[in-house]
Design a protein around this motif. Structure first.
Motif, mmCIF file in Angstrom:
data_model
loop_
_atom_site.group_PDB
_atom_site.id
_atom_site.type_symbol
_atom_site.label_atom_id
_atom_site.label_comp_id
_atom_site.label_asym_id
_atom_site.label_seq_id
_atom_site.Cartn_x
_atom_site.Cartn_y
_atom_site.Cartn_z
ATOM 1 N N LEU A 251 6.738 8.394 -6.147
ATOM 2 C CA LEU A 251 5.492 7.751 -5.760
ATOM 3 C C LEU A 251 5.613 7.092 -4.389
ATOM 4 O O LEU A 251 4.694 7.177 -3.567
ATOM 5 N N VAL A 252 6.748 6.450 -4.141
ATOM 6 C CA VAL A 252 6.951 5.807 -2.837
ATOM 7 C C VAL A 252 6.948 6.856 -1.730
ATOM 8 O O VAL A 252 6.293 6.677 -0.692
ATOM 9 N N GLU A 253 7.669 7.949 -1.927
ATOM 10 C CA GLU A 253 7.688 9.021 -0.926
ATOM 11 C C GLU A 253 6.279 9.559 -0.675
ATOM 12 O O GLU A 253 5.885 9.812 0.470
ATOM 13 N N TYR A 254 5.523 9.736 -1.751
ATOM 14 C CA TYR A 254 4.161 10.264 -1.626
ATOM 15 C C TYR A 254 3.283 9.320 -0.811
ATOM 16 O O TYR A 254 2.589 9.748 0.133
ATOM 17 N N ARG A 268 10.913 8.376 8.484
ATOM 18 C CA ARG A 268 11.775 9.442 7.977
ATOM 19 C C ARG A 268 12.681 8.991 6.827
ATOM 20 O O ARG A 268 13.204 9.829 6.108
ATOM 21 N N HIS A 269 12.879 7.687 6.692
ATOM 22 C CA HIS A 269 13.834 7.205 5.690
ATOM 23 C C HIS A 269 13.216 6.087 4.862
ATOM 24 O O HIS A 269 12.312 5.381 5.317
ATOM 25 N N ILE A 270 13.726 5.930 3.655
ATOM 26 C CA ILE A 270 13.336 4.832 2.777
ATOM 27 C C ILE A 270 14.578 4.010 2.482
ATOM 28 O O ILE A 270 15.591 4.551 2.023
ATOM 29 N N GLY A 271 14.518 2.732 2.783
ATOM 30 C CA GLY A 271 15.679 1.865 2.606
ATOM 31 C C GLY A 271 16.161 1.840 1.162
ATOM 32 O O GLY A 271 15.362 1.701 0.235
ATOM 33 N N LYS A 272 17.453 1.979 0.969
ATOM 34 C CA LYS A 272 18.024 2.007 -0.377
ATOM 35 C C LYS A 272 17.779 0.699 -1.109
ATOM 36 O O LYS A 272 17.413 0.693 -2.296
ATOM 37 N N GLN A 273 17.964 -0.419 -0.417
ATOM 38 C CA GLN A 273 17.745 -1.725 -1.035
ATOM 39 C C GLN A 273 16.280 -1.904 -1.413
ATOM 40 O O GLN A 273 15.955 -2.467 -2.464
ATOM 41 N N GLU A 276 15.598 -0.016 -4.609
ATOM 42 C CA GLU A 276 16.130 -0.729 -5.775
ATOM 43 C C GLU A 276 15.239 -1.916 -6.137
ATOM 44 O O GLU A 276 14.998 -2.190 -7.324
ATOM 45 N N SER A 277 14.748 -2.628 -5.133
ATOM 46 C CA SER A 277 13.859 -3.766 -5.391
ATOM 47 C C SER A 277 12.565 -3.301 -6.048
ATOM 48 O O SER A 277 12.048 -3.957 -6.964
ATOM 49 N N LEU A 278 12.039 -2.178 -5.586
ATOM 50 C CA LEU A 278 10.804 -1.641 -6.160
ATOM 51 C C LEU A 278 11.011 -1.207 -7.604
ATOM 52 O O LEU A 278 10.115 -1.347 -8.444
ATOM 53 N N GLN A 291 0.730 1.149 -4.485
ATOM 54 C CA GLN A 291 0.023 1.793 -3.382
ATOM 55 C C GLN A 291 -0.325 0.788 -2.290
ATOM 56 O O GLN A 291 -0.122 1.046 -1.091
ATOM 57 N N ASN A 292 -0.812 -0.374 -2.682
ATOM 58 C CA ASN A 292 -1.188 -1.395 -1.702
ATOM 59 C C ASN A 292 0.028 -1.938 -0.953
ATOM 60 O O ASN A 292 -0.026 -2.181 0.262
ATOM 61 N N ILE A 293 1.142 -2.132 -1.672
ATOM 62 C CA ILE A 293 2.356 -2.648 -1.036
ATOM 63 C C ILE A 293 2.902 -1.633 -0.037
ATOM 64 O O ILE A 293 3.323 -1.991 1.074
ATOM 65 N N VAL A 294 2.903 -0.358 -0.416
ATOM 66 C CA VAL A 294 3.386 0.676 0.502
ATOM 67 C C VAL A 294 2.506 0.739 1.743
ATOM 68 O O VAL A 294 3.008 0.817 2.876
#
Length: 384
Positions: A251-254, A268-273, A276-278, A291-294
């Motif tokens: 969902l985050v990638e989308y 291009r990247h999503i932080g690993k930390q 994990e928090s999400l 969706q709103n947070i992203v």
């Protein structure tokens, strides 16, 4: 003059490409042509590899996003979509249940698009957003002069959806008199406009949705039992986001791809930390909150790595301890919930469940149990 070319496959399976080039004299007049046949085998292999990679990517997207924007590959989502596939081709009434923000409208649209009514209208009505005095007119239309301000005849949503699908969102908010009229439409396939006694036949498939516990509402006398059973032909429960944590990376990638494109940014990247928090966050607002947070994080992003400010997620992580620091009001609420759970032996839903005894929706009670750290099987919360 531009060169011309054609490719062909020689017997040894190598790809070659003929290139025709002109030879000119000093005045620029073409005197003859010569042809070269460079080996383009590597180029063809590269093209085929890219095609295969694109095909694999499309297949992965299809597996992860089976229905429009319903993204996910977790077990709860697979079970949900199987139900959608089975009931969509029929004309059965569907009742979609789930917490706010879980995507109930997406399920309704998926049902419509996979039905025999797909080429007919899909009409949505938010029953909670229309004043109770106007809801009957909104659904069934009215005649000129039916009430003050009715200056001309109006076609209602049922007529507009004729041959298609009518989606009644937040159906639990309908007033009692409108519930009676809705029951008639479901049973007899006809209704009357406000201010008219002339019945109008209609062919509409009804899909309803609610975040309320309708069984508890029936027990409380705020929702008609006969209407509930007429709507509850095929119930579909949409899982909450905290019940499908494995879908959060997809969902985050989308959403990152969607909002970064809208914002003209290259992330291009999503932080690993961050991921994990999400995953640890409880998500009381479900997918709509994610969706709103992203979207907010993408707008504020200044690099090619997606990160979320941890302060946005404080106070609701699944690993945080909700058992400390409760206010006096929360302590009182805990006592009431624990008493109701003890009386019902941990049963939450149903007419004899704790939710009905407390007069609140089942989903609300379950959320409070998780947030307040209550053991629903009778173990008292330790005091500070």
């Amino acid at each position: 003059m531009a060169s011309n070319g054609v490719s062909y496959n020689v017997p040894n399976s190598q790809w070659l490409g003929d290139e025709y080039n002109p030879l000119s004299d000093e005045s620029g007049k073409i005197t003859r042509w010569y042809v070269t046949a460079p080996d383009i085998e590597d180029q063809k292999r590269t093209e085929e590899r890219l095609q295969n990679e694109n095909l694999a990517l499309r297949e992965e997207i299809d597996r992860s996003s089976l229905f429009e924007e319903i993204v996910g590959s977790s077990k709860p989502i697979h079970q949900l979509l199987k139900q959608v596939e089975k009931v969509a081709p029929s004309d059965s009434t569907v009742l979609i249940l789930g917490e706010t923000g879980t995507g109930k409208e997406l399920i309704a649209r998926a049902l419509h698009r996979r039905s025999k009514r797909a080429n007919r209208p899909f009409i949505r009505v938010n029953c909670a957003a229309i004043p109770q005095s106007l809801i009957a007119s909104e659904l069934f239309g009215h005649e000129r002069g039916a009430f003050t301000g009715a200056l001309q005849r109006r076609v209602g949503r049922f007529e507009a959806a004729n041959g298609g699908t009518l989606f009644l969102d937040e159906v639990g908010e309908l007033p009692m008199e409108t519930q009676i009229a809705l029951l008639r439409v479901l049973q007899e396939k006809e209704f009357e406009r406000v201010g008219s006694n002339h019945p109008i036949s209609v062919d509409v498939r009804v899909i309803a949705a609610t975040n309320r516990d309708l069984r508890a509402a029936v027990a409380a006398g705020t929702f008609r039992a006969d209407l509930f059973y007429r709507l509850n032909v095929f119930p579909i429960a949409v899982p909450s986001l905290h019940d499908r944590v494995d879908d959060i990376p997809l969902l985050v990638e989308y959403f990152v791809a969607r909002y970064s494109k809208e914002a003209g940014k290259s992330i291009r990247h999503i932080g690993k930390q961050t991921l994990e928090s999400l995953r640890r966050y409880h998500w009381p607002g479900n997918i709509r909150e994610l969706q709103n947070i992203v979207e907010r994080a993408v707008i504020l992003s200044e690099t090619d790595t997606f990160v979320v400010d941890d302060s946005w997620l404080k106070g609701e992580s699944a690993e945080s301890s909700p058992k400390r620091g409760l206010s006096a009001l929360e302590d009182s609420e805990v006592e009431m919930i624990e008493a109701a759970l003890a009386e019902t032996h941990g049963r939450i839903s149903g007419l004899s469940g704790a939710a009905a005894k407390l007069g609140i929706p089942r989903q609300t009670l379950e959320s409070k149990i998780r947030r307040l750290g209550i053991d629903k099987y009778g173990q008292k919360r330790p005091t500070a």
